[in-house]
Design a protein around this motif. Structure first.
Motif, PDB file in Angstrom:
ATOM      1  N   VAL A 300      34.336 -12.491  75.282  1.00 18.09           N
ATOM      2  CA  VAL A 300      35.398 -13.445  74.977  1.00 18.09           C
ATOM      3  C   VAL A 300      36.729 -12.705  74.908  1.00 18.09           C
ATOM      4  O   VAL A 300      36.769 -11.491  74.680  1.00 18.09           O
ATOM      5  N   PRO A 301      37.848 -13.411  75.088  1.00 19.12           N
ATOM      6  CA  PRO A 301      39.157 -12.758  74.972  1.00 19.12           C
ATOM      7  C   PRO A 301      39.370 -12.195  73.576  1.00 19.12           C
ATOM      8  O   PRO A 301      38.908 -12.755  72.584  1.00 19.12           O
ATOM      9  N   ARG A 302      40.057 -11.066  73.524  1.00 22.02           N
ATOM     10  CA  ARG A 302      40.314 -10.453  72.220  1.00 22.02           C
ATOM     11  C   ARG A 302      41.175 -11.329  71.334  1.00 22.02           C
ATOM     12  O   ARG A 302      41.111 -11.250  70.123  1.00 22.02           O
ATOM     13  N   SER A 303      42.019 -12.154  71.947  1.00 16.56           N
ATOM     14  CA  SER A 303      42.883 -13.037  71.167  1.00 16.56           C
ATOM     15  C   SER A 303      42.108 -14.172  70.548  1.00 16.56           C
ATOM     16  O   SER A 303      42.614 -14.901  69.715  1.00 16.56           O
ATOM     17  N   SER A 304      40.844 -14.361  70.976  1.00 21.37           N
ATOM     18  CA  SER A 304      40.034 -15.450  70.443  1.00 21.37           C
ATOM     19  C   SER A 304      39.019 -14.876  69.491  1.00 21.37           C
ATOM     20  O   SER A 304      38.631 -13.726  69.575  1.00 21.37           O
ATOM     21  N   GLY A 305      38.573 -15.709  68.570  1.00 24.36           N
ATOM     22  CA  GLY A 305      37.535 -15.275  67.657  1.00 24.36           C
ATOM     23  C   GLY A 305      37.651 -15.956  66.331  1.00 24.36           C
ATOM     24  O   GLY A 305      38.722 -16.311  65.874  1.00 24.36           O
ATOM     25  N   SER A 306      36.508 -16.169  65.699  1.00 24.82           N
ATOM     26  CA  SER A 306      36.502 -16.794  64.385  1.00 24.82           C
ATOM     27  C   SER A 306      36.662 -15.726  63.322  1.00 24.82           C
ATOM     28  O   SER A 306      36.524 -14.532  63.558  1.00 24.82           O
ATOM     29  N   ARG A 307      36.928 -16.146  62.109  1.00 26.60           N
ATOM     30  CA  ARG A 307      36.977 -15.200  61.007  1.00 26.60           C
ATOM     31  C   ARG A 307      35.620 -14.573  60.802  1.00 26.60           C
ATOM     32  O   ARG A 307      35.498 -13.447  60.369  1.00 26.60           O
ATOM     33  N   SER A 308      34.547 -15.316  61.147  1.00 23.05           N
ATOM     34  CA  SER A 308      33.215 -14.756  61.007  1.00 23.05           C
ATOM     35  C   SER A 308      33.029 -13.561  61.917  1.00 23.05           C
ATOM     36  O   SER A 308      32.397 -12.575  61.566  1.00 23.05           O
ATOM     37  N   SER A 309      33.574 -13.638  63.121  1.00 25.20           N
ATOM     38  CA  SER A 309      33.399 -12.550  64.081  1.00 25.20           C
ATOM     39  C   SER A 309      34.279 -11.362  63.770  1.00 25.20           C
ATOM     40  O   SER A 309      33.994 -10.254  64.181  1.00 25.20           O
ATOM     41  N   GLN A 310      35.336 -11.565  63.008  1.00 20.98           N
ATOM     42  CA  GLN A 310      36.259 -10.476  62.736  1.00 20.98           C
ATOM     43  C   GLN A 310      35.995  -9.813  61.397  1.00 20.98           C
ATOM     44  O   GLN A 310      36.382  -8.681  61.178  1.00 20.98           O
ATOM     45  N   GLY A 311      35.340 -10.514  60.515  1.00 20.45           N
ATOM     46  CA  GLY A 311      35.114  -9.960  59.203  1.00 20.45           C
ATOM     47  C   GLY A 311      36.254 -10.283  58.261  1.00 20.45           C
ATOM     48  O   GLY A 311      37.358 -10.596  58.652  1.00 20.45           O
ATOM     49  N   SER A 322      48.195  -6.603  75.249  1.00 18.59           N
ATOM     50  CA  SER A 322      47.092  -6.769  76.175  1.00 18.59           C
ATOM     51  C   SER A 322      46.896  -5.550  77.047  1.00 18.59           C
ATOM     52  O   SER A 322      45.807  -5.314  77.567  1.00 18.59           O
ATOM     53  N   GLY A 323      47.926  -4.770  77.214  1.00 22.16           N
ATOM     54  CA  GLY A 323      47.796  -3.607  78.057  1.00 22.16           C
ATOM     55  C   GLY A 323      47.278  -2.386  77.333  1.00 22.16           C
ATOM     56  O   GLY A 323      46.939  -1.389  77.960  1.00 22.16           O
ATOM     57  N   ASP A 324      47.193  -2.436  75.996  1.00 19.35           N
ATOM     58  CA  ASP A 324      46.792  -1.265  75.228  1.00 19.35           C
ATOM     59  C   ASP A 324      45.284  -1.103  75.170  1.00 19.35           C
ATOM     60  O   ASP A 324      44.786  -0.032  74.918  1.00 19.35           O
ATOM     61  N   ARG A 325      44.565  -2.179  75.319  1.00 20.74           N
ATOM     62  CA  ARG A 325      43.115  -2.111  75.218  1.00 20.74           C
ATOM     63  C   ARG A 325      42.507  -3.196  76.089  1.00 20.74           C
ATOM     64  O   ARG A 325      43.195  -3.994  76.684  1.00 20.74           O
ATOM     65  N   ASP A 326      41.177  -3.187  76.186  1.00 20.28           N
ATOM     66  CA  ASP A 326      40.511  -4.155  77.052  1.00 20.28           C
ATOM     67  C   ASP A 326      40.826  -5.570  76.608  1.00 20.28           C
ATOM     68  O   ASP A 326      41.017  -5.853  75.426  1.00 20.28           O
ATOM     69  N   SER A 327      40.833  -6.485  77.566  1.00 18.36           N
ATOM     70  CA  SER A 327      41.215  -7.860  77.258  1.00 18.36           C
ATOM     71  C   SER A 327      40.067  -8.683  76.701  1.00 18.36           C
ATOM     72  O   SER A 327      40.275  -9.807  76.275  1.00 18.36           O
ATOM     73  N   THR A 328      38.843  -8.184  76.736  1.00 23.30           N
ATOM     74  CA  THR A 328      37.697  -8.927  76.213  1.00 23.30           C
ATOM     75  C   THR A 328      36.937  -8.060  75.218  1.00 23.30           C
ATOM     76  O   THR A 328      37.095  -6.843  75.171  1.00 23.30           O
ATOM     77  N   ARG A 329      36.089  -8.740  74.460  1.00 24.53           N
ATOM     78  CA  ARG A 329      35.234  -8.048  73.508  1.00 24.53           C
ATOM     79  C   ARG A 329      33.909  -8.773  73.447  1.00 24.53           C
ATOM     80  O   ARG A 329      33.813  -9.970  73.776  1.00 24.53           O
ATOM     81  N   ALA A 330      32.876  -8.072  73.033  1.00 21.99           N
ATOM     82  CA  ALA A 330      31.540  -8.655  72.941  1.00 21.99           C
ATOM     83  C   ALA A 330      31.362  -9.316  71.584  1.00 21.99           C
ATOM     84  O   ALA A 330      31.648  -8.715  70.550  1.00 21.99           O
ATOM     85  N   VAL A 331      30.895 -10.564  71.598  1.00 23.51           N
ATOM     86  CA  VAL A 331      30.652 -11.324  70.369  1.00 23.51           C
ATOM     87  C   VAL A 331      29.183 -11.710  70.334  1.00 23.51           C
ATOM     88  O   VAL A 331      28.660 -12.291  71.292  1.00 23.51           O
ATOM     89  N   GLY A 332      28.513 -11.375  69.257  1.00 23.07           N
ATOM     90  CA  GLY A 332      27.100 -11.684  69.115  1.00 23.07           C
ATOM     91  C   GLY A 332      26.863 -13.094  68.618  1.00 23.07           C
ATOM     92  O   GLY A 332      27.781 -13.829  68.253  1.00 23.07           O
ATOM     93  N   VAL A 333      25.593 -13.468  68.591  1.00 20.03           N
ATOM     94  CA  VAL A 333      25.211 -14.818  68.172  1.00 20.03           C
ATOM     95  C   VAL A 333      25.639 -15.080  66.743  1.00 20.03           C
ATOM     96  O   VAL A 333      26.181 -16.143  66.412  1.00 20.03           O
ATOM     97  N   ARG A 334      25.410 -14.101  65.870  1.00 16.16           N
ATOM     98  CA  ARG A 334      25.693 -14.315  64.441  1.00 16.16           C
ATOM     99  C   ARG A 334      27.180 -14.402  64.146  1.00 16.16           C
ATOM    100  O   ARG A 334      27.560 -14.827  63.057  1.00 16.16           O
ATOM    101  N   HIS A 335      28.010 -13.990  65.101  1.00 11.81           N
ATOM    102  CA  HIS A 335      29.451 -13.930  64.844  1.00 11.81           C
ATOM    103  C   HIS A 335      30.145 -15.215  65.249  1.00 11.81           C
ATOM    104  O   HIS A 335      31.123 -15.200  66.003  1.00 11.81           O
ATOM    105  N   HIS A 336      29.646 -16.328  64.769  1.00  8.72           N
ATOM    106  CA  HIS A 336      30.252 -17.634  65.007  1.00  8.72           C
ATOM    107  C   HIS A 336      30.264 -18.402  63.695  1.00  8.72           C
ATOM    108  O   HIS A 336      29.492 -18.103  62.777  1.00  8.72           O
TER     109      HIS A 336
END
Length: 662
Positions: A300-311, A322-336
């Protein structure tokens, strides 16, 4: 397939909104908690999120004693991002999710079976409909190795056509759709044409109240997520993934298909699985469930994500471009925010004879029979699904039937009945902020397969952006920044200087009282400036003109001031006036007195001054004091210029004037 955001941010439908405290009343959950498999272990979970700070809680110590607009802009962006992530700018909306799981037993797509699986027309259309099917193809070696997508497409079209049976003019039910443009209003849905077929025609798609936001197939597993058309502009970040756990440990005859999406500001994840069969393989099913939960990830895009996925309290990517790091990140099942797990989980009844199990089903002894359920046992032992809940089961086991019959297995194997088809959910909000409330949990009497479909209707509290709360935060930030802007108090607010003699200094010192800074700023290297520093007093009994200008810093940040030229002028001061110092810095709460110097042009000329021997001349001017990153202050100045040999000449004036200074 990605569903992008769009639409008017104010076009949010009118929903039931939970009050303060838990998102759903605790009393409504008492019955559910008593009978559902509520997880007791927290080894793999998280506690309730921290309290979200109110928008007014702004860190005033985050800036120093100097006002920097760029730093304040960055700090403002950080504050808005933090409040957005912790949910203090959101409000709860209740949406209904109809979740259906069915092992179709390789039966071809059947429009009538699809309609019966959906059930009768509801009083109000669910907001989200998620359908998970298993065994849509024969699970033989040929089907496992080839990628046949036609079966999945046919079932998708069958359910799209089945939705039409919910509409007025087809089923006869009075069904309304909430108009997102007018909260609280109702809008009748169009009637379906009698000629509509399961062909996916454009006319059918235009009339359907739902749009497909996700559809994915893994061999015999199909997961389709429909969202009501009026919610479609508020769906984003749709991603799908799959994992095979079957033959050789990776083939797709068994495994999972998952879809995640963001509905308004909340992230939802749906996982449809088909786990290993047979009573003796309970531990294999537990291992598959853990493997699926651990290995399934979404990009998913790094700009997206729930508080659950971010901690809690995470500031990930707040200052990263956006140019400093990858534009996507891996989000697991539990992180929703909410995870819904559905499918043919294949858990059976153990330690009970098949004949006795059938008798208990006929006697409606559901609770006693559930004591032998392998899924409940795995949850209690913490072996699998310990963090998931399930609504109370009040229906008969859904497996195994003779096809096109209401009889449980009459073959030689005589398998005991079991609740193999389940709908579970995990709410990452914890007990203090429950997001999910089960409304119904039933099975459908569709007999074409050896399984019965299972349907769960869930009310889910999702977060949507609150325009009022966001506006309140912006007001708070505006007031906060306004309070940090440098401010001055100027005393007196107007300089009424009275008579200004332009002749030689009576004391004979033409440069007395003029600091070097003032001379340089005023006249450069010119020689012989004729100026007078006003005495500190006046004639006895009469108030004298001001001798200085007092600048006081009344703000919380440092003031850097400087006198500025008026448009078209080459100096901030008229030729007969100078204030020193001409620029400086004043700390918060401190003051600085600027000394006034009056007299002939410090540059040695007479430009702008009355000629010698002329009569007194009344003049007015305005001084501009510029404050860096603040406003400009204007100080009116008035005086009577008295050329040489005319300092004591009488003046014609209707108003009393201060005594002339000799």
């Amino acid at each position: 397939k990605e569903w992008r955001e769009g639409g008017d941010p104010e076009s949010s439908p009118s929903f039931w909104t939970p009050g303060p405290g838990p998102m759903f009343p605790q009393a409504s959950l008492t019955e559910v908690s008593a009978t559902s498999a509520r997880p007791q272990s927290s080894a793999r979970g998280r506690g309730p999120p921290p309290r979200a700070p109110a928008p007014q809680e702004v860190d005033l110590s985050a800036v120093g004693h100097e006002y920097d607009p760029e730093a304040f802009t960055a700090l403002r962006r950080k504050q808005v991002l933090r409040h957005t992530r912790n949910g203090s700018l959101s409000e709860n909306k209740a949406v209904t999710c109809l979740v259906i799981t069915w092992n179709v037993g390789a039966v071809p797509a059947n429009p009538r079976a699809a309609r019966d699986t959906l059930g009768p027309a509801p009083a109000e259309l669910p907001d989200v409909v998620t359908i998970g099917l298993q065994e849509i193809v024969d699970l033989n070696a040929k089907e496992v190795l080839r990628a046949d997508r036609e079966a999945g497409a046919n079932w998708q079209r069958a359910f799209e056509a089945a939705f039409m049976a919910w509409l007025p003019g087809v089923s006869g039910a009075v069904v309304t759709q909430r108009d997102s443009r007018r909260p609280g209003s109702a809008q009748a849905l169009p009637a379906a044409s009698a000629g509509d077929k399961v062909s996916g025609s454009n006319s059918l798609k235009r009339q359907s109240p739902y749009v497909v936001v996700s559809c994915m197939q893994l061999v015999g597993i199909l997961l389709v997520v429909f969202v009501r058309r009026d919610h479609a502009p508020n769906v984003s970040d749709v991603r799908t993934t799959s994992l095979g756990t079957g033959a050789l440990g990776f083939l797709g005859n068994k495994g999972a298909v998952a879809a995640r999406l963001r509905l308004y500001q909340s992230s939802l994840c749906f996982v449809c699985t088909h786990l290993s069969a047979h009573r003796a393989t309970a531990e294999a099913r537990n291992a598959e469930a853990r493997q699926i939960e651990d290995r399934l990830t979404f990009q998913v895009p790094r700009s997206s994500g729930s508080r659950s996925s971010q901690g809690a309290g995470s500031d990930v990517d707040e200052d990263a471009s956006s140019g400093d790091r990858d534009s996507t990140r891996a989000v697991g099942v539990r992180h929703h925010d909410v995870v819904v797990w559905l499918g043919d989980l294949n858990y059976r009844l153990v330690n009970i004879a098949p004949d006795r199990a059938r008798k208990m089903v006929l006697a409606n002894q559901v609770e006693k029979l559930l004591e032998h359920d392998q899924l409940r046992q795995a949850q209690r032992a913490g072996h699998a699904f310990e963090l998931y809940e399930e609504a109370p089961i009040a229906f008969a086991p859904t497996y195994k039937y003779d096809k096109s019959s209401n009889d449980y297995d009459t073959s030689d194997k005589k398998r005991p009945p079991a609740w193999t088809d389940r709908v579970l959910w995990m709410d990452t909000g914890g007990d203090a902020a429950r997001r999910v409330l089960p409304l119904s949990y039933t099975r459908r009497e569709v007999t074409v397969s050896d399984h019965r479909p299972v349907a769960a209707l869930l009310r889910v509290a999702v977060e949507s952006d609150s325009a009022d709360k966001r506006a309140a935060l912006y007001r708070t930030l505006d007031e906060w920044e306004e309070s940090r802007i440098p401010r001055l108090k100027i005393e007196p607010g107007e300089l009424a200087l009275g008579d200004v003699p332009l002749g030689p200094d009576p004391l004979g010192d033409s440069t007395k009282g003029v600091p070097e800074q003032g001379k340089g700023a005023r006249a450069g290297k010119a020689k012989g400036p004729v100026t007078h520093q006003l005495p500190s007093g006046a004639d006895v009994g009469r108030p004298g003109p001001p001798t200085s200008l007092l600048l006081t810093n009344i703000g919380p940040t440092a003031v850097k001031y400087e006198f500025r030229e008026k448009p078209g002028a080459d100096s901030p001061f008229p030729p007969w006036l100078l204030l020193t110092p001409t620029k400086g810095e004043i700390a918060p709460g401190k003051s600085q007195a600027l000394q006034l110097h009056l007299g002939a042009d410090a540059r040695g000329g007479q430009r702008g001054l009355p000629a010698p021997g002329a009569g007194p001349e009344e003049v007015e001017d305005v001084l501009i004091i510029h404050v860096e990153h603040g406003r400009d202050y204007f100080v009116p100045v008035s005086a009577t210029l008295c050329p040489p040999r005319a300092a004591s000449a009488p003046r014609a004036s209707s108003a009393p004037r201060p005594a002339s200074r000799k």
